[in-house]
Motif scaffolding. Sequence first.
Motif, PDB file in Angstrom:
ATOM      1  N   ALA A   1      -9.983  13.321 178.444  1.00 22.44           N
ATOM      2  CA  ALA A   1     -10.712  14.547 178.796  1.00 22.44           C
ATOM      3  C   ALA A   1     -11.304  14.411 180.192  1.00 22.44           C
ATOM      4  CB  ALA A   1     -11.817  14.796 177.774  1.00 22.44           C
ATOM      5  N   GLY A   2     -11.157  15.444 181.013  1.00 20.47           N
ATOM      6  CA  GLY A   2     -11.680  15.423 182.375  1.00 20.47           C
ATOM      7  C   GLY A   2     -10.682  14.952 183.412  1.00 20.47           C
TER       8      GLY A   2
ATOM      9  N   PHE B   1     -12.637  19.429 178.251  1.00 22.81           N
ATOM     10  CA  PHE B   1     -13.624  18.408 177.902  1.00 22.81           C
ATOM     11  C   PHE B   1     -13.793  18.240 176.395  1.00 22.81           C
ATOM     12  CE2 PHE B   1     -15.377  20.428 181.925  1.00 22.81           C
ATOM     13  CZ  PHE B   1     -14.779  19.497 182.757  1.00 22.81           C
TER      14      PHE B   1
ATOM     15  N   ALA C   1     -17.555  13.728 180.262  1.00 22.96           N
ATOM     16  CA  ALA C   1     -16.196  13.214 180.484  1.00 22.96           C
ATOM     17  C   ALA C   1     -16.176  12.301 181.712  1.00 22.96           C
ATOM     18  CB  ALA C   1     -15.223  14.378 180.651  1.00 22.96           C
TER      19      ALA C   1
END
Length: 582
Positions: free
Chosen positions: A136-137, A156, A206
């Motif tokens: 995520a991110g 995220f 994240a």
Amino acid sequence: MQDKRKGEIIKINGNMVVARTSSFVIQNEVAYIIHGQERLKAEVIRVRMNNAEMQVFENTAGLKVGDGVEFTDELLSVELGPGLLGQIFDGLENPLPLLAKECGFFLKRGIYIDALRNEDEWDFSPLAKPGEIVLAGAKLGFVPEKAFKHYIMVPFNLKGSLEVISVVSTGKYNFKQPIAQLKDSLGKIDEVFLKQRWPVKIPIQAYTEKLKPTEPLVTKMRLLDSLFPVARGGTYCIPGPFGAGKTVLQQLTSRHAEVDIVIIAACGERAGEVVETLKTFPDIIDPRTNKPLIDRTVIICNTSSMPVAARESSVYTAVTIAEYYRQMGLSVLLLADSTSRWAQAMREMSGRLEEIPGEEAFPSYLESRIASFYERAGVVKLRDGTTGSVTIGGAVSPAGGNFEEPVTQATLKVVGAFHGLSRERSDSRRYPAIDPLLSWSKYKSFIDEKQEEKGHYILRRSNEVFQMMKVIGEEGTSLKDYIDYLKGEFFDYVYLQQNAFDSVDEATSQERQVYVFNFIYEILESDFNLADKEKALHFFQQLRQLMRTWNSSQWKTDEFERLEEEISLLLEEKREEPKKNA
């Protein structure tokens, strides 16, 4: 498909509405009150048995017991994606210019517009490749937004390691078209779009690590940078009475501070101040890019005439957008004006919920709410090795300028710097009107520590002599004490004060601040064997005038060097005066 969970109103108390429902309800869930053709947005703030107590973000006039309520199963969220920069939103992320276009001068309640229009197309360039494992991110690609690369990131809310199945090629895409497909460890495939949604009351995490703020944030305000510095990723507050210059100081900071993005949250300020901000920012030219300052600014606008619940949403919406741009590796400055209005909204809702009040009727959880907001500032190390930061500066408006009131005291416990505005300094036209005898900072300045301490000492010593002169008069003061007083006044006038109407003096670079502070330090350290108080006063007045002219000269120009030489000759002449008399 599951039917929407419903309820009906059983109690109305201002902006607090209680609905009864037979189905489950989630804390902080968004609900809509159905009133004729209107759908009024609300948020569940407390659940008791089968009753949901909600704060309504709209005027509740005309609502009645028995009106229907629909629960959405979603937390209060905002849209995050390209197109946020340069926009003016309300606390629910409705674009105000579009609302005004649709409704006219008087906004109608119950009308909500998407923050990012689905049909807008953006030039997407991919960065990730099929087969890559991402978290995520992670950055999948980017689109150009104003002067920045706006990175399109893995949502995220996705958990664990994800495999990139596909990424679209370079081209134009709108918000409805998926730009990538990701597969999680269970084999589920998620589509990624140019925008995503995120709940405003949950911090975006994240990143790999949260770091301690150490690097000074250069605001180009000499008083702040040299004596009461702010760290990049740090927190600070600006309490002060009405008319002391909070708004002007924030506008100067947003224009000149060395940050990438500025987020302004007007949470409950008077309409006149908000209008001034809205009119000023589109016309201000950013000295870094020579383009309008609004191009790297997002304004979240809720005036004091809007429902109190909207003040809270504006604060959280602003900090969520700030965290989003931080995830791209950018430096973000969030200015909240004013957190006192947010606290007043909390007090009002707490009273309607019939909670046990704390000091001055503020809720007992006031400190924890304020702390949780400022804790979302910080420097983070992202998963690709880059860093991003959110610096939060909150204006506080204590009634009567009383810094002992609960909101100011709760804020002081969690921030790293305190810039207290003074009515006395404001009335005497000493701007910025930050009182150097009240203010403090836990952060390290780029000025030498020994020199910084000398600056603090001479200001304290000057004030002591001034207070003494109020009692015994100037004639009862020794020449040495009088010179200490004049040194403090000189330091205040030529260094701490800045002329916001002077294109040169309104902002001072770090290099120039260090150079000038070194120069002034030598003056403060020097002993001047002046014959009497009259000559001492004349000398420092002459020196002050030359230094203020020096402040208005361009850095490292012929004029700058000529004035510096003239000042040095005056100082040398006075230092040599005792030898001539001997």
